[in-house]
Scaffold this motif. Structure first.
Motif, PDB file in Angstrom:
ATOM      1  N   GLU A  37      76.481  -4.075  93.849  1.00 25.55           N
ATOM      2  CA  GLU A  37      75.670  -4.043  92.586  1.00 25.55           C
ATOM      3  C   GLU A  37      74.258  -3.672  93.047  1.00 25.55           C
ATOM      4  O   GLU A  37      73.474  -2.952  92.369  1.00 25.55           O
ATOM      5  CB  GLU A  37      75.650  -5.336  91.865  1.00 25.55           C
ATOM      6  N   GLN A  38      73.996  -3.931  94.307  1.00 22.37           N
ATOM      7  CA  GLN A  38      72.647  -3.652  94.656  1.00 22.37           C
ATOM      8  C   GLN A  38      72.476  -2.342  95.588  1.00 22.37           C
ATOM      9  O   GLN A  38      71.566  -1.950  96.217  1.00 22.37           O
ATOM     10  CB  GLN A  38      72.128  -4.600  95.789  1.00 22.37           C
ATOM     11  N   CYS A  39      73.858  -1.543  95.625  1.00 22.65           N
ATOM     12  CA  CYS A  39      73.690  -0.316  96.395  1.00 22.65           C
ATOM     13  C   CYS A  39      73.872   0.923  95.406  1.00 22.65           C
ATOM     14  O   CYS A  39      74.133   0.749  94.051  1.00 22.65           O
ATOM     15  CB  CYS A  39      75.113  -0.262  97.074  1.00 22.65           C
ATOM     16  N   ASP A  40      73.724   2.016  96.019  1.00 19.81           N
ATOM     17  CA  ASP A  40      73.640   3.355  95.218  1.00 19.81           C
ATOM     18  C   ASP A  40      74.517   4.212  96.013  1.00 19.81           C
ATOM     19  O   ASP A  40      74.548   4.106  97.166  1.00 19.81           O
ATOM     20  CB  ASP A  40      72.294   3.988  95.014  1.00 19.81           C
ATOM     21  N   THR A  41      75.169   5.096  95.324  1.00 19.34           N
ATOM     22  CA  THR A  41      75.741   6.099  96.112  1.00 19.34           C
ATOM     23  C   THR A  41      75.488   7.550  95.703  1.00 19.34           C
ATOM     24  O   THR A  41      75.236   7.830  94.491  1.00 19.34           O
ATOM     25  CB  THR A  41      77.530   5.949  95.692  1.00 19.34           C
ATOM     26  N   ILE A  42      75.395   8.360  96.598  1.00 19.74           N
ATOM     27  CA  ILE A  42      75.152   9.666  96.560  1.00 19.74           C
ATOM     28  C   ILE A  42      76.255  10.699  96.949  1.00 19.74           C
ATOM     29  O   ILE A  42      76.873  10.197  98.000  1.00 19.74           O
ATOM     30  CB  ILE A  42      73.644  10.406  96.852  1.00 19.74           C
ATOM     31  N   TYR A  43      76.582  11.893  96.545  1.00 18.04           N
ATOM     32  CA  TYR A  43      77.394  12.760  96.941  1.00 18.04           C
ATOM     33  C   TYR A  43      76.725  14.032  97.877  1.00 18.04           C
ATOM     34  O   TYR A  43      75.778  14.459  97.101  1.00 18.04           O
ATOM     35  CB  TYR A  43      78.504  13.381  95.934  1.00 18.04           C
ATOM     36  N   ALA A  44      77.151  14.462  98.991  1.00 16.63           N
ATOM     37  CA  ALA A  44      76.560  15.581  99.722  1.00 16.63           C
ATOM     38  C   ALA A  44      77.434  16.079 100.501  1.00 16.63           C
ATOM     39  O   ALA A  44      78.655  15.945 100.691  1.00 16.63           O
ATOM     40  CB  ALA A  44      75.379  14.550 100.784  1.00 16.63           C
ATOM     41  N   THR A  45      77.037  17.325 101.020  1.00 14.81           N
ATOM     42  CA  THR A  45      77.466  17.959 101.932  1.00 14.81           C
ATOM     43  C   THR A  45      76.781  17.868 103.401  1.00 14.81           C
ATOM     44  O   THR A  45      75.492  18.091 103.337  1.00 14.81           O
ATOM     45  CB  THR A  45      77.546  19.583 101.674  1.00 14.81           C
ATOM     46  N   PHE A  90      72.265  10.817 113.835  1.00 22.02           N
ATOM     47  CA  PHE A  90      71.901  11.263 112.378  1.00 22.02           C
ATOM     48  C   PHE A  90      72.808  12.145 111.831  1.00 22.02           C
ATOM     49  O   PHE A  90      73.611  13.134 112.716  1.00 22.02           O
ATOM     50  CB  PHE A  90      70.594  11.313 111.795  1.00 22.02           C
ATOM     51  N   LEU A  91      73.060  12.298 110.484  1.00 20.56           N
ATOM     52  CA  LEU A  91      73.384  13.467 109.932  1.00 20.56           C
ATOM     53  C   LEU A  91      72.274  14.120 108.876  1.00 20.56           C
ATOM     54  O   LEU A  91      71.707  13.354 108.270  1.00 20.56           O
ATOM     55  CB  LEU A  91      74.800  13.063 108.723  1.00 20.56           C
ATOM     56  N   HIS A  92      72.446  15.306 108.863  1.00 23.70           N
ATOM     57  CA  HIS A  92      71.437  16.082 107.956  1.00 23.70           C
ATOM     58  C   HIS A  92      72.286  16.456 106.792  1.00 23.70           C
ATOM     59  O   HIS A  92      73.044  17.286 107.060  1.00 23.70           O
ATOM     60  CB  HIS A  92      70.660  17.146 108.629  1.00 23.70           C
ATOM     61  N   VAL A  93      72.077  16.069 105.258  1.00 23.47           N
ATOM     62  CA  VAL A  93      72.910  16.187 104.251  1.00 23.47           C
ATOM     63  C   VAL A  93      71.939  16.968 103.166  1.00 23.47           C
ATOM     64  O   VAL A  93      70.897  16.682 103.129  1.00 23.47           O
ATOM     65  CB  VAL A  93      73.577  14.910 104.023  1.00 23.47           C
ATOM     66  N   GLU A  94      72.851  17.503 102.401  1.00 20.89           N
ATOM     67  CA  GLU A  94      72.064  18.166 101.130  1.00 20.89           C
ATOM     68  C   GLU A  94      72.952  17.488 100.066  1.00 20.89           C
ATOM     69  O   GLU A  94      74.239  17.708  99.871  1.00 20.89           O
ATOM     70  CB  GLU A  94      72.223  19.698 100.951  1.00 20.89           C
ATOM     71  N   GLY A  95      72.410  16.836  99.048  1.00 23.37           N
ATOM     72  CA  GLY A  95      73.057  16.133  97.793  1.00 23.37           C
ATOM     73  C   GLY A  95      73.697  17.318  96.873  1.00 23.37           C
ATOM     74  O   GLY A  95      73.185  18.150  96.776  1.00 23.37           O
ATOM     75  N   LEU A  96      74.800  17.060  96.338  1.00 24.99           N
ATOM     76  CA  LEU A  96      75.251  17.940  95.389  1.00 24.99           C
ATOM     77  C   LEU A  96      74.858  17.847  94.222  1.00 24.99           C
ATOM     78  O   LEU A  96      74.146  17.076  93.814  1.00 24.99           O
ATOM     79  CB  LEU A  96      76.813  17.596  95.342  1.00 24.99           C
ATOM     80  N   SER A  97      75.148  18.911  93.194  1.00 21.08           N
ATOM     81  CA  SER A  97      74.600  19.027  91.872  1.00 21.08           C
ATOM     82  C   SER A  97      75.267  17.882  90.811  1.00 21.08           C
ATOM     83  O   SER A  97      74.732  17.818  89.919  1.00 21.08           O
ATOM     84  CB  SER A  97      74.641  20.470  91.340  1.00 21.08           C
ATOM     85  N   VAL A  98      76.427  17.194  91.403  1.00 16.89           N
ATOM     86  CA  VAL A  98      76.931  16.265  90.341  1.00 16.89           C
ATOM     87  C   VAL A  98      75.834  15.056  90.440  1.00 16.89           C
ATOM     88  O   VAL A  98      75.942  13.889  89.793  1.00 16.89           O
ATOM     89  CB  VAL A  98      78.298  15.655  90.866  1.00 16.89           C
ATOM     90  N   ASN A  99      75.015  14.750  91.389  1.00 11.22           N
ATOM     91  CA  ASN A  99      74.010  13.581  91.562  1.00 11.22           C
ATOM     92  C   ASN A  99      73.034  14.006  90.363  1.00 11.22           C
ATOM     93  O   ASN A  99      72.726  15.108  89.772  1.00 11.22           O
ATOM     94  CB  ASN A  99      73.390  13.632  92.870  1.00 11.22           C
ATOM     95  N   ASP A 100      72.111  12.732  89.824  1.00 11.69           N
ATOM     96  CA  ASP A 100      71.036  13.018  89.226  1.00 11.69           C
ATOM     97  C   ASP A 100      69.932  13.811  89.888  1.00 11.69           C
ATOM     98  O   ASP A 100      70.212  13.939  91.277  1.00 11.69           O
ATOM     99  CB  ASP A 100      70.580  11.565  88.888  1.00 11.69           C
TER     100      ASP A 100
END
Length: 127
Positions: free
Chosen positions: A40-48, A56-66
């Motif tokens: 419950e204290q976590c968040d999730t985002i979707y990325a490419t 490390f990974l360099h990612v870009e968030g998808l448009s389905v995220n806020d």
């Protein structure tokens, strides 16, 4: 009368075993409840994944995220993080540039460019 004594003995044994199990379980439970992190204290985002390095990974968030999850991020790769695909744990090396992933994180996100996650709990490969 003899039957009543057997029932009382049986009830006493059941209560003793239950109390012993409770106390044993309580002694083996973590003492610092605040150290445990709930989902419950976590968040999730979707990325490419745009780029993959050893640390490390360099990612870009998808448009389905806020709107706050649509930027670029640096995802640190460490040993505490799980990496899964279809319910099976995989190695970070199995992730490729162009893969869609779900990043479950906790804690702060450093407001740099690209933003940096401070604590990543899990990366789930989606494609």
């Amino acid at each position: 009368m003899k039957s009543c004594g057997k029932w009382l003995l049986l009830c006493g044994v059941v209560l003793a075993v239950g109390a012993g199990g409770f106390l044993l379980g309580r002694m083996t439970a973590p003492q610092d409840a605040e150290a445990l992190l709930s989902w419950e204290q976590c968040d999730t985002i979707y990325a490419t994944i745009l780029e993959q390095q050893d640390t490390f990974l360099h990612v870009e968030g998808l448009s389905v995220n806020d709107i706050n999850g649509q930027g670029e991020y640096i995802v640190p790769l460490d040993n505490d993080m799980k990496c899964v695909w279809r319910g099976t744990e995989i190695a970070v090396a199995d992730l490729q540039v162009g893969d869609n992933i779900a990043i479950t994180y906790s804690g702060d996100v450093l407001e740099t460019y690209p933003a940096h996650f401070t604590q990543v709990l899990q990366i789930k490969k989606l494609s």
